[in-house]
Design an enzyme around this catalytic site. Structure first.
Site, PDB file in Angstrom:
ATOM      1  N   GLN A  93       0.888  -1.199   0.110  1.00 46.26           N
ATOM      2  CA  GLN A  93      -0.030  -0.015  -0.125  1.00 46.26           C
ATOM      3  C   GLN A  93       0.756   1.257   0.059  1.00 46.26           C
ATOM      4  O   GLN A  93       1.815   0.976   0.707  1.00 46.26           O
ATOM      5  CB  GLN A  93      -0.752  -0.119   1.312  1.00 46.26           C
ATOM      6  CG  GLN A  93      -2.095   1.042   1.156  1.00 46.26           C
ATOM      7  CD  GLN A  93      -2.841   1.255   2.594  1.00 46.26           C
ATOM      8  OE1 GLN A  93      -2.799   0.353   3.149  1.00 46.26           O
ATOM      9  NE2 GLN A  93      -3.589   2.236   2.592  1.00 46.26           N
ATOM     10  N   HIS A  99      -8.289   2.722  -0.575  1.00 45.00           N
ATOM     11  CA  HIS A  99      -8.712   2.627  -1.935  1.00 45.00           C
ATOM     12  C   HIS A  99      -9.271   1.451  -2.469  1.00 45.00           C
ATOM     13  O   HIS A  99      -8.209   0.664  -2.061  1.00 45.00           O
ATOM     14  CB  HIS A  99      -7.696   3.559  -2.617  1.00 45.00           C
ATOM     15  CG  HIS A  99      -6.459   3.169  -2.535  1.00 45.00           C
ATOM     16  ND1 HIS A  99      -5.528   3.695  -1.438  1.00 45.00           N
ATOM     17  CD2 HIS A  99      -5.679   2.675  -3.386  1.00 45.00           C
ATOM     18  CE1 HIS A  99      -4.420   3.038  -1.807  1.00 45.00           C
ATOM     19  NE2 HIS A  99      -4.313   2.465  -2.846  1.00 45.00           N
ATOM     20  N   HIS A 101      -9.138  -0.885  -5.867  1.00 43.09           N
ATOM     21  CA  HIS A 101      -8.761  -0.674  -7.360  1.00 43.09           C
ATOM     22  C   HIS A 101      -9.938  -1.436  -8.073  1.00 43.09           C
ATOM     23  O   HIS A 101     -10.191  -2.631  -7.800  1.00 43.09           O
ATOM     24  CB  HIS A 101      -7.501  -1.071  -7.361  1.00 43.09           C
ATOM     25  CG  HIS A 101      -6.092  -0.563  -6.830  1.00 43.09           C
ATOM     26  ND1 HIS A 101      -5.400   0.200  -7.469  1.00 43.09           N
ATOM     27  CD2 HIS A 101      -5.708  -0.307  -5.697  1.00 43.09           C
ATOM     28  CE1 HIS A 101      -4.362   0.530  -6.560  1.00 43.09           C
ATOM     29  NE2 HIS A 101      -4.619  -0.052  -5.521  1.00 43.09           N
TER      30      HIS A 101
HETATM   31  P1  5GP Z   1      -1.624   1.293  -3.762  1.00 47.78           P
HETATM   32  O1  5GP Z   1      -0.341   0.421  -4.047  1.00 47.78           O
HETATM   33  O2  5GP Z   1      -1.645   2.419  -2.512  1.00 47.78           O
HETATM   34  O3  5GP Z   1      -2.847   0.589  -3.688  1.00 47.78           O
HETATM   35  O4  5GP Z   1      -2.000   2.296  -4.760  1.00 47.78           O
HETATM   36  C1  5GP Z   1      -1.979   3.692  -4.927  1.00 47.78           C
HETATM   37  C2  5GP Z   1      -2.295   4.187  -6.331  1.00 47.78           C
HETATM   38  O5  5GP Z   1      -2.617   5.337  -6.281  1.00 47.78           O
HETATM   39  C3  5GP Z   1      -1.439   3.687  -7.531  1.00 47.78           C
HETATM   40  O6  5GP Z   1      -2.053   2.887  -8.452  1.00 47.78           O
HETATM   41  C4  5GP Z   1      -0.990   5.216  -7.987  1.00 47.78           C
HETATM   42  O7  5GP Z   1      -0.986   5.401  -9.180  1.00 47.78           O
HETATM   43  C5  5GP Z   1      -2.350   6.062  -7.583  1.00 47.78           C
HETATM   44  N1  5GP Z   1      -1.933   7.403  -7.327  1.00 47.78           N
HETATM   45  C6  5GP Z   1      -0.924   7.945  -6.343  1.00 47.78           C
HETATM   46  N2  5GP Z   1      -0.971   9.210  -6.390  1.00 47.78           N
HETATM   47  C7  5GP Z   1      -2.193   9.522  -7.378  1.00 47.78           C
HETATM   48  C8  5GP Z   1      -2.505  10.778  -7.762  1.00 47.78           C
HETATM   49  O8  5GP Z   1      -2.158  12.194  -7.303  1.00 47.78           O
HETATM   50  N3  5GP Z   1      -3.463  10.957  -8.555  1.00 47.78           N
HETATM   51  C9  5GP Z   1      -4.101   9.923  -9.052  1.00 47.78           C
HETATM   52  N4  5GP Z   1      -5.301   9.678  -9.895  1.00 47.78           N
HETATM   53  N5  5GP Z   1      -3.657   8.555  -8.703  1.00 47.78           N
HETATM   54  C10 5GP Z   1      -2.635   8.421  -7.725  1.00 47.78           C
END
Ligand code: 5GP
Ligand code: ZN
Length: 139
Positions: A93, A99, A101
């Site tokens: 994460q 969030h 996906h």
């Molecule tokens: P995690 O690994 O935390 O599940 O994924 C975080 C997700 O947030 C990633 O897929 C990354 O591309 C997305 N993300 C991070 N920063 C931003 C942002 O500023 N805007 C958008 N639209 N997505 C983001």
């Protein structure tokens, strides 16, 4: 929460490609899409992970995910949609605001490696031992 990028996105303080919102949920396109149509659903109220998010927000996210998945299917006609959600740095994460996906995969797209794990039978004693402990914790 101050300094949380997804709180800022939900408030419109940082731009995003918004696709939907209601009173609890904000939905937008991932800036680094694994595949085209990669969409994120977040609660407007800051919660870091599945242990922190309220049941009502979790329900709202998952209700919205069905609508969003239907919209993705009608627009992109994918062969499938992967739905996943990470909790904790130990499982990568990166953004510490809950969030969900949604990642659609079109027929000609590369395989989604994360959905393609090798099926190897586990140790049945261990499976039972852990399952029993979880069941007791749930009782
Ligand atoms: P995690 O690994 O935390 O599940 O994924 C975080 C997700 O947030 C990633 O897929 C990354 O591309 C997305 N993300 C991070 N920063 C931003 C942002 O500023 N805007 C958008 N639209 N997505 C983001
Ligand atoms: Zn936040």
């Amino acid at each position: 929460m101050d300094n949380c990028i997804f709180c800022k996105i939900a408030k419109g303080e940082i731009p995003s490609v918004k696709v939907f919102e209601d009173d609890r949920v904000f939905v937008f396109e991932d800036i680094n899409p694994i595949l085209p149509g990669h969409t994120l659903l977040i609660p407007k109220a800051h919660a870091e992970n599945i242990w922190e998010i309220s049941g009502d927000d979790l329900a709202a996210i998952h209700r919205a995910s069905k609508r969003v998945a239907e919209a993705i299917r009608s627009v992109l006609d994918p062969v499938g949609v992967a739905v996943f959600q990470l909790n904790g740095r130990g499982v990568n994460q990166v953004v510490m605001h809950y969030h969900l996906h949604l990642v659609p995969r079109m027929a000609d797209a590369p395989a989604l490696t994360m959905t393609d794990w090798e099926l190897k039978p586990g140790n049945l004693d261990e499976i039972r031992r852990i399952g029993e402990k979880i069941a007791v914790a749930l009782a």
